[in-house]
Design a protein around this motif. Structure first.
Motif, PDB file in Angstrom:
ATOM      1  N   ARG A   1       0.824  -1.208   0.000  1.00  0.00           N
ATOM      2  CA  ARG A   1       0.000   0.000   0.000  1.00  0.00           C
ATOM      3  C   ARG A   1       0.860   1.261   0.000  1.00  0.00           C
ATOM      4  O   ARG A   1       2.017   1.244   0.407  1.00  0.00           O
ATOM      5  CB  ARG A   1      -0.952  -0.015   1.200  1.00  0.00           C
ATOM      6  CG  ARG A   1      -1.988  -1.133   1.102  1.00  0.00           C
ATOM      7  CD  ARG A   1      -2.994  -1.079   2.212  1.00  0.00           C
ATOM      8  NE  ARG A   1      -3.985  -2.144   2.086  1.00  0.00           N
ATOM      9  CZ  ARG A   1      -5.081  -2.078   1.342  1.00  0.00           C
ATOM     10  NH1 ARG A   1      -5.334  -0.958   0.658  1.00  0.00           N
ATOM     11  NH2 ARG A   1      -5.933  -3.080   1.288  1.00  0.00           N
ATOM     12  N   ARG A   2       0.235   2.346  -0.451  1.00  0.00           N
ATOM     13  CA  ARG A   2       0.935   3.622  -0.555  1.00  0.00           C
ATOM     14  C   ARG A   2       1.200   4.205   0.818  1.00  0.00           C
ATOM     15  O   ARG A   2       0.574   3.816   1.814  1.00  0.00           O
ATOM     16  CB  ARG A   2       0.109   4.596  -1.401  1.00  0.00           C
ATOM     17  CG  ARG A   2      -1.169   5.081  -0.755  1.00  0.00           C
ATOM     18  CD  ARG A   2      -2.033   5.869  -1.721  1.00  0.00           C
ATOM     19  NE  ARG A   2      -2.538   5.001  -2.780  1.00  0.00           N
ATOM     20  CZ  ARG A   2      -2.370   5.253  -4.078  1.00  0.00           C
ATOM     21  NH1 ARG A   2      -1.740   6.351  -4.477  1.00  0.00           N
ATOM     22  NH2 ARG A   2      -2.844   4.422  -4.977  1.00  0.00           N
TER      23      ARG A   2
ATOM     24  N   TRP B   1      -6.082   3.916   4.411  1.00  0.00           N
ATOM     25  CA  TRP B   1      -6.047   2.882   3.373  1.00  0.00           C
ATOM     26  C   TRP B   1      -7.440   2.377   3.043  1.00  0.00           C
ATOM     27  O   TRP B   1      -7.700   1.976   1.913  1.00  0.00           O
ATOM     28  CB  TRP B   1      -5.156   1.725   3.813  1.00  0.00           C
ATOM     29  CG  TRP B   1      -3.702   2.062   3.774  1.00  0.00           C
ATOM     30  CD1 TRP B   1      -3.073   2.876   2.892  1.00  0.00           C
ATOM     31  CD2 TRP B   1      -2.693   1.605   4.685  1.00  0.00           C
ATOM     32  NE1 TRP B   1      -1.737   2.961   3.178  1.00  0.00           N
ATOM     33  CE2 TRP B   1      -1.459   2.190   4.267  1.00  0.00           C
ATOM     34  CE3 TRP B   1      -2.680   0.764   5.800  1.00  0.00           C
ATOM     35  CZ2 TRP B   1      -0.262   1.965   4.939  1.00  0.00           C
ATOM     36  CZ3 TRP B   1      -1.488   0.538   6.461  1.00  0.00           C
ATOM     37  CH2 TRP B   1      -0.288   1.125   6.031  1.00  0.00           C
TER      38      TRP B   1
ATOM     39  N   ASP C   1      -5.060   0.410  -3.967  1.00  0.00           N
ATOM     40  CA  ASP C   1      -3.610   0.202  -3.997  1.00  0.00           C
ATOM     41  C   ASP C   1      -3.243  -1.178  -4.519  1.00  0.00           C
ATOM     42  O   ASP C   1      -2.127  -1.382  -5.018  1.00  0.00           O
ATOM     43  CB  ASP C   1      -3.027   0.367  -2.594  1.00  0.00           C
ATOM     44  CG  ASP C   1      -3.000   1.817  -2.142  1.00  0.00           C
ATOM     45  OD1 ASP C   1      -3.281   2.690  -2.981  1.00  0.00           O
ATOM     46  OD2 ASP C   1      -2.700   2.074  -0.966  1.00  0.00           O
TER      47      ASP C   1
ATOM     48  N   PRO D   1       0.936   1.604  -6.151  1.00  0.00           N
ATOM     49  CA  PRO D   1       1.595   2.914  -6.150  1.00  0.00           C
ATOM     50  C   PRO D   1       3.080   2.781  -6.441  1.00  0.00           C
ATOM     51  O   PRO D   1       3.673   1.700  -6.289  1.00  0.00           O
ATOM     52  CB  PRO D   1       1.358   3.418  -4.727  1.00  0.00           C
ATOM     53  CG  PRO D   1       1.218   2.167  -3.913  1.00  0.00           C
ATOM     54  CD  PRO D   1       0.535   1.183  -4.795  1.00  0.00           C
TER      55      PRO D   1
ATOM     56  N   THR E   1       5.713   2.196  -2.152  1.00  0.00           N
ATOM     57  CA  THR E   1       4.899   1.409  -1.232  1.00  0.00           C
ATOM     58  C   THR E   1       5.516   1.416   0.160  1.00  0.00           C
ATOM     59  O   THR E   1       6.661   1.846   0.358  1.00  0.00           O
ATOM     60  CB  THR E   1       4.795  -0.041  -1.714  1.00  0.00           C
ATOM     61  OG1 THR E   1       6.116  -0.629  -1.703  1.00  0.00           O
ATOM     62  CG2 THR E   1       4.226  -0.111  -3.122  1.00  0.00           C
TER      63      THR E   1
END
Length: 235
Positions: free
Chosen positions: A26-27, A98, A211, A216, A219
């Motif tokens: 995830r970003r 998120w 994501d 992304p 991460t």
């Protein structure tokens, strides 16, 4: 102990909601980073200025429209209490970003700051606010935000254990309020109800898996790898 247990319960619920194994993909949750930075700035301000608490806390005997917000970023629980509040804020805000997205996460956190006293007034709560802020502290808004994740897990849960984990948050929270008059429990119930409403009414606007579908460029795993590199020693 019950207050900490409730937070651990909701933290596990948040991880189940976003998927613990997906965190690395995830970003970077920049809105959560921003909230945490403000909380840290509040602590630094307290350390550098002895009058910070008097200027920014939510003491009802003092005037100042800003106090309801600024008091959240002041800490009065000592070193361990302040560290716990900031650490849980950082983690819960990241999980919430998120799932809900940055703007909505910030909006829900703001609701956790502003709504409890108005809900208290609506139901005729005159013996003191259910918000656990003792003139200062971010825990109430954090527990409120964490409860929105529990609500989303209830609606999204695909396994029985996830549903039970989600339901346990408001049940334990209500029990804490009735048995201990612990405000963390009641704001958890408030946050859970709002989370149900937001998820039900705005489900089409929430994209918790964005994501995973569009990875992304930077991460969490890449950031951790960069931070973990050690500079090479010269020969």
């Amino acid at each position: 102990m019950t207050t900490a247990a409730l937070m651990v319960l909701m933290l596990n619920g948040g991880l189940a909601l976003v998927g613990q194994d997906t965190v690395g993909r995830r970003r970077i949750p920049w809105a959560a980073v921003g909230l945490t930075a403000i909380a840290l700035a509040g602590v630094v301000t307290q350390l550098c200025w002895s009058g910070a608490m008097d200027a920014f806390d939510s003491d009802p005997s003092k005037s100042g429209w800003w106090r309801v917000v600024t008091s959240v970023f002041m800490q009065n629980g000592g070193f361990l209490g302040g560290a716990w509040n900031i650490a849980t804020l950082a983690v819960i805000a990241a999980l919430a970003e998120w799932f809900w997205g940055g703007p909505l996460m910030v909006g829900l956190f703001a609701a956790g700051i502003l709504l409890p006293e108005h809900i208290d007034a609506l139901f005729g709560q005159t013996g003191g606010s259910t918000d656990p802020r003792n003139f200062a502290g971010s825990s109430g808004a954090t527990y409120f935000l964490a409860a929105t994740l529990a609500a989303a897990l209830l609606l999204r849960g695909r396994e029985r254990k996830d549903v039970l984990l989600a339901i346990a948050a408001p049940v334990l929270g209500l029990g804490m309020w009735l048995a201990q008059s612990n405000g963390h429990g009641m704001v958890t119930v408030y946050g859970f109800v709002l989370g149900l409403l937001v998820r039900t009414l705005g489900g089409r606007l929430i994209h918790p898996d964005r994501d995973l579908r569009r990875p992304p460029r930077t991460t969490m795993a890449a950031l951790a790898g960069f931070a973990g590199r050690r500079p090479r020693q010269a020969d």
